[in-house]
Scaffold this active site. Sequence first.
Site, PDB file in Angstrom:
ATOM      1  N   HIS A  60      12.020 -20.187 -28.898  1.00  0.00           N
ATOM      2  CA  HIS A  60      10.806 -20.614 -28.191  1.00  0.00           C
ATOM      3  C   HIS A  60      10.941 -22.009 -27.572  1.00  0.00           C
ATOM      4  CE1 HIS A  60       6.544 -19.774 -27.428  1.00  0.00           C
ATOM      5  NE2 HIS A  60       6.220 -20.993 -27.818  1.00  0.00           N
ATOM      6  N   SER A  90       4.368 -20.553 -23.085  1.00  0.00           N
ATOM      7  CA  SER A  90       3.575 -20.300 -24.283  1.00  0.00           C
ATOM      8  C   SER A  90       2.077 -20.416 -23.966  1.00  0.00           C
ATOM      9  CB  SER A  90       4.007 -21.256 -25.398  1.00  0.00           C
ATOM     10  OG  SER A  90       3.509 -20.850 -26.644  1.00  0.00           O
ATOM     11  N   ASP A 119      12.644 -15.393 -30.640  1.00  0.00           N
ATOM     12  CA  ASP A 119      11.483 -16.276 -30.747  1.00  0.00           C
ATOM     13  C   ASP A 119      10.719 -15.963 -32.027  1.00  0.00           C
ATOM     14  OD1 ASP A 119       8.922 -17.513 -30.409  1.00  0.00           O
ATOM     15  OD2 ASP A 119       9.174 -17.446 -28.230  1.00  0.00           O
TER      16      ASP A 119
END
Length: 280
Positions: free
Chosen positions: A256, A147, A223
Site C-alpha cells: 500500500h 487510498s 496490500d
Amino acid sequence: MKTVSIAKSHDGQQGVYTHASETCGCDMTFALFLPPQAAHGPCPVLWYLSGLTCTHQNVMEKGEYRRVAAELGLIVVCPDTSPRGDHVPDDEGNWQFGSGAGFYVDATQAPYSANYRMHSYVAEELPALVAENFPADMNRQAVFGHSMGGHGALTLALHYPERFRSCSAFAPIVNPSTADWSRPAFERYLGPNEADWRAYDACALVEDGRSFSEFLIDQGAADGFLDEGLRPWLFEEACRKANIALTLRMQAGYDHSYFFISSFMDDHLRWHAARLEANL
C-alpha cells in the site's frame, strides 16, 4: 495566497502555497508543480488526492511525478487531506478520523461541519484559486489519488464528469460505506442515516446512476488493507453492471506504500496525458 517555498525541478517549478480558506475556515496548504511548458502558455491540470494521515508533502516528496510531468507538460496539484488548526475539531490518536482524514466529504454534523468541507474545497475553492494564480488550462483537467484519495478521485469524477477528462486511482477505498476504516468516520461526519453516505461512495454513486467515461485502477496484490478496506472487485462489478469502462490491474507483490505508487506513477501520468490531449 502566500508562497511557502519554490524549488526548480526538471526545468519546472515545485511550489508550496498557503491561503485562507473560506470553505474550510482555516489556512490550507497545497503543492503545485509547474512544468517548463507553463512559461509559454496554459497547461492541463492533474489533481492528486492523498490518503489517510497524509498532507500535501507525501506525494510531493515520494511520488516521483515531476520528471514525467515536466516531459508531458502537466500541472500537478496536490491538496492537503483535511482542515488543520488549533480551532479545528480533531480526534488525536485516531488516524482514521479528523486531521489527515477528511475523506473528501462535506461534513453535516457538528462540530465538524464548520471545517470539514473537503469535497467543496477540492471541487470549487481550490480550482478557482489555481485558475486565478497559475497558467492552468481549466478546460483540461484530470484527477487521481491513493487510498482515501483514490476514493476522493473516483467520487469527484462521478460528480463532475463534465469537468474531468480522466480519472485513475492507486488502491482506492471504493465502498467506504461498508469498509471498517471509513464507516465510523462517515457516521461522525455525515450522521447515522446511511442514505446520506451514498453521495461519497463510488460504488453507491454508480449504482445510483452516476457515470464516467473510463477508470484506471492499480491495486497491489500484497496490500494488507486489500480484503477489509479496499476491495476493488466491488467497484469492478458495479462498473460492469453500469457498462462503465474500468481497467483494474492487480500488481503482484506490491503493498500500500509509496514504493507501490511511485512504481506506476509514470503509467498514470502518461494515461492521463493521452486523454487530456485527446480533445484539443
